[in-house]
Design a protein around this motif. Structure first.
Motif, PDB file in Angstrom:
ATOM      1  N   ARG A  29     -28.460  31.986 -12.640  1.00  0.00           N
ATOM      2  CA  ARG A  29     -27.598  32.725 -11.679  1.00  0.00           C
ATOM      3  C   ARG A  29     -26.353  33.139 -12.538  1.00  0.00           C
ATOM      4  N   HIS A  30     -25.839  32.257 -13.305  1.00  0.00           N
ATOM      5  CA  HIS A  30     -24.731  32.654 -14.170  1.00  0.00           C
ATOM      6  C   HIS A  30     -24.846  33.757 -15.022  1.00  0.00           C
ATOM      7  N   GLN A  32     -27.179  36.147 -14.515  1.00  0.00           N
ATOM      8  CA  GLN A  32     -27.423  37.362 -13.879  1.00  0.00           C
ATOM      9  C   GLN A  32     -26.166  37.872 -13.364  1.00  0.00           C
ATOM     10  N   ASN A  33     -25.307  37.168 -13.081  1.00  0.00           N
ATOM     11  CA  ASN A  33     -23.874  37.651 -12.521  1.00  0.00           C
ATOM     12  C   ASN A  33     -23.023  38.009 -14.019  1.00  0.00           C
ATOM     13  N   LYS A  36     -20.261  35.488 -15.055  1.00  0.00           N
ATOM     14  CA  LYS A  36     -19.026  35.367 -13.939  1.00  0.00           C
ATOM     15  C   LYS A  36     -19.705  34.266 -12.757  1.00  0.00           C
ATOM     16  N   ALA A  38     -20.668  32.921  -9.309  1.00  0.00           N
ATOM     17  CA  ALA A  38     -21.610  33.510  -8.080  1.00  0.00           C
ATOM     18  C   ALA A  38     -20.648  33.988  -7.088  1.00  0.00           C
ATOM     19  N   ARG A  39     -20.935  34.791  -6.345  1.00  0.00           N
ATOM     20  CA  ARG A  39     -20.084  35.188  -5.040  1.00  0.00           C
ATOM     21  C   ARG A  39     -20.796  34.953  -3.936  1.00  0.00           C
ATOM     22  N   MET A  50     -19.805  46.673  -5.399  1.00  0.00           N
ATOM     23  CA  MET A  50     -20.556  46.069  -6.452  1.00  0.00           C
ATOM     24  C   MET A  50     -21.771  47.036  -6.675  1.00  0.00           C
ATOM     25  N   ARG A  61     -21.747  43.238 -11.726  1.00  0.00           N
ATOM     26  CA  ARG A  61     -20.487  42.520 -11.572  1.00  0.00           C
ATOM     27  C   ARG A  61     -19.903  43.197 -12.684  1.00  0.00           C
TER      28      ARG A  61
END
Length: 90
Positions: A29-30, A32-33, A36, A38-39, A50, A61
């Motif tokens: 997840r880190h 893929q963002n 940054k 995750a939101r 976005m 992002r």
């Protein structure tokens, strides 16, 4: 009377696998963002911005400080057209 340690080995393996899986999903997840965090609880405005950032930079992002849009951005329309919507027009 003590518990034989052989009975606890499967629980240790399961706990270790849950930890490895959680760490792997967190890292995924880190990545893929864009490195940054995750939101959470995104509203419609956040999603639109976005999507705009994704169309400008190629990353969901990603952000840019360039005041002029890149070439081809005027043809990169966010509106999606469905075939069944076209049928109702005629």
């Amino acid at each position: 009377m003590g518990v034989p340690f052989e009975a606890l080995i499967p629980y240790g393996i399961m706990l270790g696998m849950f930890g490895i899986t959680g760490a792997g999903l967190s890292k995924l997840r880190h990545m893929q963002n864009g490195g940054k965090r995750a939101r959470h609880s995104l509203d419609q405005w956040d999603r639109v911005m976005m999507d705009r950032d994704r169309r400008l930079t190629g990353f969901l992002r990603g952000q840019t400080d360039n005041s002029a849009a890149p070439l081809g951005f005027e043809l990169n329309n966010p509106w999606r057209v469905c075939f069944h919507n076209l049928l109702y027009m005629f």
